[in-house]
Enzyme design. Sequence first.
Site, PDB file in Angstrom:
ATOM      1  N   ASP A  94      15.753   9.450  13.111  1.00 46.96           N
ATOM      2  CA  ASP A  94      16.521   9.179  14.878  1.00 46.96           C
ATOM      3  C   ASP A  94      16.749   8.120  15.119  1.00 46.96           C
ATOM      4  O   ASP A  94      16.895   7.941  16.045  1.00 46.96           O
ATOM      5  CB  ASP A  94      15.521   9.720  15.199  1.00 46.96           C
ATOM      6  N   THR A 114      13.260   7.041   9.376  1.00 48.85           N
ATOM      7  CA  THR A 114      13.633   8.295  10.679  1.00 48.85           C
ATOM      8  C   THR A 114      15.823   7.741  10.937  1.00 48.85           C
ATOM      9  O   THR A 114      16.130   7.306  10.995  1.00 48.85           O
ATOM     10  CB  THR A 114      12.835   7.813  11.036  1.00 48.85           C
ATOM     11  N   GLY A 171      18.060  15.445  17.578  1.00 47.07           N
ATOM     12  CA  GLY A 171      17.797  14.622  17.906  1.00 47.07           C
ATOM     13  C   GLY A 171      17.262  15.102  19.504  1.00 47.07           C
ATOM     14  O   GLY A 171      17.926  15.464  19.964  1.00 47.07           O
ATOM     15  N   ARG A 191      20.742  15.566   7.479  1.00 51.52           N
ATOM     16  CA  ARG A 191      19.021  14.658   6.768  1.00 51.52           C
ATOM     17  C   ARG A 191      18.720  14.146   5.560  1.00 51.52           C
ATOM     18  O   ARG A 191      18.069  13.645   4.974  1.00 51.52           O
ATOM     19  CB  ARG A 191      17.482  15.096   7.465  1.00 51.52           C
ATOM     20  N   GLY A 222       9.872  13.781   9.230  1.00 44.32           N
ATOM     21  CA  GLY A 222      11.007  14.504   8.463  1.00 44.32           C
ATOM     22  C   GLY A 222      11.925  13.450   7.147  1.00 44.32           C
ATOM     23  O   GLY A 222      11.597  12.681   7.312  1.00 44.32           O
TER      24      GLY A 222
END
Lengths: 398, 398
Positions: A139, A137, A184, A291, A11
């Site tokens: 995340d 990332t 998430g 993002r 991603g």
Amino acid sequence: MNNLLYAQSGGPTAVINTTALGVFETAINANKFANIYAGLNGIEGILKETFYKIESDCDLSLLKQTPGAAFGSCRHNLTDYKNDDNEYKKIVEIFKKYQVTHFLYNGGNDSMETVLKLSNYFKEINFDCLVLGLPKTIDNDLLLTDHTPGYGSASKYIATTFAQIAYDARSYIKGRINIVEIMGRDTGWLTCASSLASLTGYGPDLIYIPEVSFELDKFEIKVSEIYKKNGHCFVAVSEGIKDKDGRFISSLSSNDSFGHAQLGGVATYLSNYLTEKKYKTRSIELNLPQRSFSTLISKVDSDEAYMCGKYGVLKILENETGQMVVIERDDNKNYVTSCKLAPIEKIGGQVRYVDYSYLNEEKNNVSKKFINYALPLIQGEIDIKTKDGLPIFFKLNK
Amino acid sequence: MNNLLYAQSGGPTAVINTTALGVFETAINANKFANIYAGLNGIEGILKETFYKIESDCDLSLLKQTPGAAFGSCRHNLTDYKNDDNEYKKIVEIFKKYQVTHFLYNGGNDSMETVLKLSNYFKEINFDCLVLGLPKTIDNDLLLTDHTPGYGSASKYIATTFAQIAYDARSYIKGRINIVEIMGRDTGWLTCASSLASLTGYGPDLIYIPEVSFELDKFEIKVSEIYKKNGHCFVAVSEGIKDKDGRFISSLSSNDSFGHAQLGGVATYLSNYLTEKKYKTRSIELNLPQRSFSTLISKVDSDEAYMCGKYGVLKILENETGQMVVIERDDNKNYVTSCKLAPIEKIGGQVRYVDYSYLNEEKNNVSKKFINYALPLIQGEIDIKTKDGLPIFFKLNK
């Protein structure tokens, strides 16, 4: 002849292309590579020989403010080469054809598994190509690094947006229970970042993350208490929260109007659950802008993303291989960081969870320790070049 | 003794508080008012006597970047005073108590109906208070004004976000049908603004608005065509699109897992519909950030919002009443606008729809005329004061 190949995977983040810029500018300046290539669409495109040659006269500066993966991404995982080495053979064949001697792969934990597998395979067959991983990332779930490039900008966007939602929703005397769904699936780093909104005056009253098992009845009691007291309630929830049996809460939602299990939507599920109990609710899913909102990039994050790309080139030129670039926090008070290398086999395919020390006692909000950890990552903004009132983006001449 | 009362009503915009700033600064400088009040939470709060006194030493400058309605909003409509004048009597009583001689009400078409009713009532009972309306709505659906303050900033956010989503989603070789839901229950002005994203390179392939009756089968044919051709498809859709019988498409969605009709979610409905037919889809609802993303305010919009507040004060001091401040576009080439007054009875409670000349022939995207109309409204940015990497907001000392 040295040829460098760089590719992006997984991603996108708001600063993945800044890492690419760090790679290309450093590689051009090093003057050690005959050719510098971007492999389009990660390993998937490399297998199709879609190589893009970076020339020193390319205007790359817009990469810093370009969302998405400017060189294309993929979600392609290599199988274990002990079971099937066909794709590995093909990669070696293509690398030989383009004389790729240095390979930098920019991604998250799945992509680091690719780096691990490739570097192992290359060693095993004695193929002369160095491989390093560059972290990326939103995340923030890569091991051995203080944090990941992309997390800071996503956190800045989430905190700012959460604050704006809270100010907006408080315009009315009688408010609602607002449930904001944040990305998430496995970890709660991003959802925890919503807590930074509180520094503007209003932030989340409650935070629920995948690391803490979710209890619907307790949730209802908490939101009800807060709503009765304040006339408003603001909840941040990770898309991947699970019940005590490990089932995703979003999967509890039964069928949609077409008879299919509904996609995503834990905030919608919780909002519908509370509406059923006569609460006034609103659900908001922050979705892709988390993002890709490149007009609100954190300067710290941007600088570090560049630093990771640069460091990767410098280290691969020192013949380092089978490792990933990590960020170390040398000093939290003045916030100083630097890059190091860490062994890829300790990172690839693994997940770094939110430690409970970052949470409050009830595990429904963050601790002061988390604020200290995350706040330096969202500092500063970068100048955005615009035309016609809109940001200008880098586009490949394909 | 002259006392000025200002209040906000309806859904906030990113610049409603800039109009408040224009009102307060102009009123302070005019030196004609003994007291300047903000009525908190619009007419609902005025009826409860929640008055906030603006002092010349208040630091109001942060209003320019504060989301929500900083002085609180409401959705309270006055009944016709011929049927029930109780609330009107109460308002007059409170206005007498605070000696309110000048009243500026900042809102959209429902709020303008309040301005109309109050000014008619005051005339009828010979109560000496002037009333003017100040325009505000992201929906851009007020009559007699070229556009409304708030629309430009919402359009800038929508176009920027749409572009970022498109760049992000194009990172992968095989894409999806992306359906982006944009506010607008009755009109498609905001959804049309997503078309400006195209100036960055990628924007919506298709645009569906409430003014054009929506046909599910035609929609499917179009997205399928585009998806087959491009490997991606980007659709912008108003929350309020309706079928030929005037039924909201979002209401076609049947029950959720709790047995209730699902709230909102036309993008989710369309996405589920296409998933059922084996398309790969994604739905994104832009939600509250459309009207509250104060870190990406259009400078043109901000300046005009201020100008409307200022003009309202100057005109009410010239004893104007029963009118609304409108924006006129004097020159489109160099984009010059000015304020005028327009009779409130031609605006209050009415809706300005998107004219078909702003659409393409198939009525599934905009025309060049729309781009010419909307592009000047999103120009420029304002400087945002920050602390700790986050914007600073104005907060009432209640």
